[in-house]
Scaffold this active site. Structure first.
Site, PDB file in Angstrom:
ATOM      1  N   TYR A 147      -5.841  -1.665  -1.826  1.00 44.59           N
ATOM      2  CA  TYR A 147      -4.484  -1.541  -1.274  1.00 44.59           C
ATOM      3  C   TYR A 147      -4.195  -0.066  -1.041  1.00 44.59           C
ATOM      4  CZ  TYR A 147       0.574  -1.816  -0.767  1.00 44.59           C
ATOM      5  OH  TYR A 147       1.852  -1.713  -0.280  1.00 44.59           O
ATOM      6  N   ASP A 242      -8.107   7.241  -2.517  1.00 40.56           N
ATOM      7  CA  ASP A 242      -6.682   6.941  -2.634  1.00 40.56           C
ATOM      8  C   ASP A 242      -6.352   6.993  -4.124  1.00 40.56           C
ATOM      9  OD1 ASP A 242      -4.208   5.848  -2.945  1.00 40.56           O
ATOM     10  OD2 ASP A 242      -4.550   4.137  -1.619  1.00 40.56           O
ATOM     11  N   LYS A 270       3.122   8.432  -6.578  1.00 40.40           N
ATOM     12  CA  LYS A 270       3.657   7.882  -7.836  1.00 40.40           C
ATOM     13  C   LYS A 270       3.972   8.992  -8.852  1.00 40.40           C
ATOM     14  CE  LYS A 270       1.646   3.269  -7.127  1.00 40.40           C
ATOM     15  NZ  LYS A 270       2.690   2.320  -6.803  1.00 40.40           N
TER      16      LYS A 270
HETATM   17  C1  LIG Z   1      -3.516   2.670  -4.414  1.00 39.58           C
HETATM   18  C2  LIG Z   1      -2.226   2.726  -3.642  1.00 39.58           C
HETATM   19  N1  LIG Z   1      -2.193   3.381  -2.484  1.00 39.58           N
HETATM   20  C3  LIG Z   1      -1.062   3.483  -1.755  1.00 39.58           C
HETATM   21  C4  LIG Z   1       0.098   2.894  -2.176  1.00 39.58           C
HETATM   22  C5  LIG Z   1       1.345   2.989  -1.346  1.00 39.58           C
HETATM   23  O1  LIG Z   1       2.259   3.839  -1.937  1.00 39.58           O
HETATM   24  P1  LIG Z   1       3.818   3.670  -1.582  1.00 39.58           P
HETATM   25  O2  LIG Z   1       4.266   2.377  -2.181  1.00 39.58           O
HETATM   26  O3  LIG Z   1       4.448   4.886  -2.193  1.00 39.58           O
HETATM   27  O4  LIG Z   1       3.911   3.681  -0.087  1.00 39.58           O
HETATM   28  C6  LIG Z   1       0.118   2.194  -3.382  1.00 39.58           C
HETATM   29  C7  LIG Z   1       1.361   1.553  -3.874  1.00 39.58           C
HETATM   30  O5  LIG Z   1       1.399   0.864  -4.833  1.00 39.58           O
HETATM   31  C8  LIG Z   1      -1.081   2.095  -4.123  1.00 39.58           C
HETATM   32  O6  LIG Z   1      -1.119   1.385  -5.280  1.00 39.58           O
END
Ligand SMILES: Cc1ncc(COP(=O)(O)O)c(C=O)c1O
Length: 439
Positions: A147, A242, A270
């Site tokens: 994700y 990521d 985060k």
């Molecule tokens: C691994 C990862 N990448 C990207 C995101 C997206 O971040 P945001 O919710 O701040 O757009 C998340 C959100 O949970 C995530 O867990």
């Protein structure tokens, strides 16, 4: 401690009804608790949140991960309060954001420069633009079940109901142009041979491999990230970590430090915003140069702007959070608490008579309802999702709240939280339907 079993107040029922009328599905995103467990948050403090009916919950959602210091940590509250007096946002360079950029570069091995965004989704979106610009190629490879936020390239095979043969993607959302599918290749996590085959076949058109180094709940098998590093380097493809979840969490230097592999580009989010909207793309100065407005009209120029980019409130909240995390022994404490909770839950799961085990790392984990080893999305998909949802519901009814398939840990979760969580989990497991019991 207030009694979590006490019933929902009429005020809270009324709020839930108003939410259902004005918010699609009554919620803010893609998940929703069962009606019997739904509640409206009133406030949070430390490891706990409280609902409008006055019920207390040990919180393992932690705002989906930013709150590694728990709710309303005094250092974060003080920093934000002080900054608010000086203005909430400028759309201009300011001292807190310069300090935060420097701190990220000190902590994150692949970072020489930082471009701030408001969300993790934007950070991963722009990381792919950086890679495409550097390689002058369009395609990206991502992993099934990974994700990376809600943008069109990320919403491919994150949670496919009917996965296709690799490397074909399955869109996760309506409204994504079909053309995007042609530029996204999908590979199985923890399977280097398949990755190697796909990368070799598409090397001339592939800009980047993007991966969650720790994918949702699934740790990388020994050698997997090292293998990705080696394959991408050999084929001249950029590697993007990521680290929106793992950054400053698994270790201060994130997954790069924890697993010992350095990518070309990383996205953090985060924790780094201390509970406020902030994320970032980080890479070498060379890869980041196209963000420089001086490039406009000259060479490769990545157009990226955001009203709240470099927001000073988020910056001071992030800096205050990182300062706490740099104190001696913090990660040892976090990992020790996490290991105790994981071991306790795993023992309960295995004694429950249900096919169940704990999967994850000490700061992000959950019970998964299957006996089979979990190594990738397809093995996770074979677990019993209905039981996982029922377990979450039963836990909430007993004063412990978590995402349906994830528990985050904070520094504020202490011994009494661990003990109370294990008691609640034991009861919750007993309340699950035994028709699915292990044979
Ligand atoms: C691994 C990862 N990448 C990207 C995101 C997206 O971040 P945001 O919710 O701040 O757009 C998340 C959100 O949970 C995530 O867990």
């Amino acid at each position: 401690m207030s009694d979590p079993t006490r019933s929902r107040s009429s005020e809270e029922s009324n709020l839930l009804e108003r939410a259902r009328r004005r918010l699609p599905g009554g919620v803010l995103g893609t998940s929703r608790y069962a009606d019997e467990a739904a509640f409206v948050v009133k406030h949070g403090k430390g490891s706990k949140i409280y609902d409008v009916s006055g019920r207390e919950y040990i919180d393992y959602v932690l705002a989906s991960g930013p709150l590694i210091l728990g709710h309303a940590h005094p250092a974060v509250v003080a920093a934000v309060r002080a900054q608010l007096e000086g203005g909430s946002t400028y759309f201009m360079v300011n001292e807190p954001i310069i300090d935060l950029a420097e701190e990220i570069c000190r902590a994150v091995p692949c970072a020489e420069q930082v471009r701030f965004t408001s969300t993790g989704s934007e950070a991963t979106f722009f990381s792919l633009r950086v890679a495409r610009t550097a390689r002058q190629r369009d395609k990206i490879l991502k992993f099934e079940g990974g994700y990376h936020g809600a943008h069109d390239y990320a919403m491919m095979s994150s949670s496919p109901r009917s996965p296709k043969a690799f490397p074909a993607p399955v869109p996760d959302s309506s409204g994504i142009p079909h053309a995007i599918e042609a530029d996204v290749l999908i590979a199985p996590y923890n399977d280097l041979a398949t990755v190697e085959g796909i990368v070799a076949t598409h090397a001339d058109e592939l800009a980047a491999v993007i991966v969650e180094p720790f994918q949702r709940l699934i740790p990388p098998q020994p050698g997997f990230l090292q293998g990705l590093r080696e394959i991408t380097r050999r084929h001249g493809v950029l590697l993007v970590f990521d680290e929106v979840v793992t950054g400053f969490r698994l270790a201060y230097g994130g997954a790069q430090q924890y697993y010992g592999v350095v990518p070309d580009i990383a996205c953090v989010g985060k924790i780094v915003g201390g509970g406020f909207p902030l994320a970032a793309v980080c890479a070498s100065a060379e890869l980041m140069t196209p963000f420089d407005p001086g490039q406009d009209g000259k060479g490769d120029f990545i157009s990226q702007s955001g009203t709240l980019n470099g927001n000073p409130i988020a910056a001071v909240a992030g800096l205050a959070t990182l300062a706490e995390l740099r104190k001696p022994g913090v990660y040892e404490t976090l990992h020790a608490t996490g290991r105790r909770l994981m071991a306790g839950l795993d023992a309960l799961a295995r004694r429950s008579g249900l096919p169940a085990q704990v999967v994850g790392e000490p700061l992000v984990f959950d019970i998964v309802f299957t006996d089979e080893p979990i190594t990738d999305y397809r093995s996770l998909q074979k677990s019993d999702g209905a039981l996982a949802r029922a377990f979450t519901t039963e836990l909430i009814k007993r004063g412990v709240v978590k995402n349906t398939q994830k528990m985050y840990l904070s520094l504020m979760h202490g011994e009494s939280d661990v003990a109370a969580t294990l008691t609640a989990a034991e009861d919750a497991l007993k309340a699950l339907p035994k028709s699915r019991a292990r044979r």
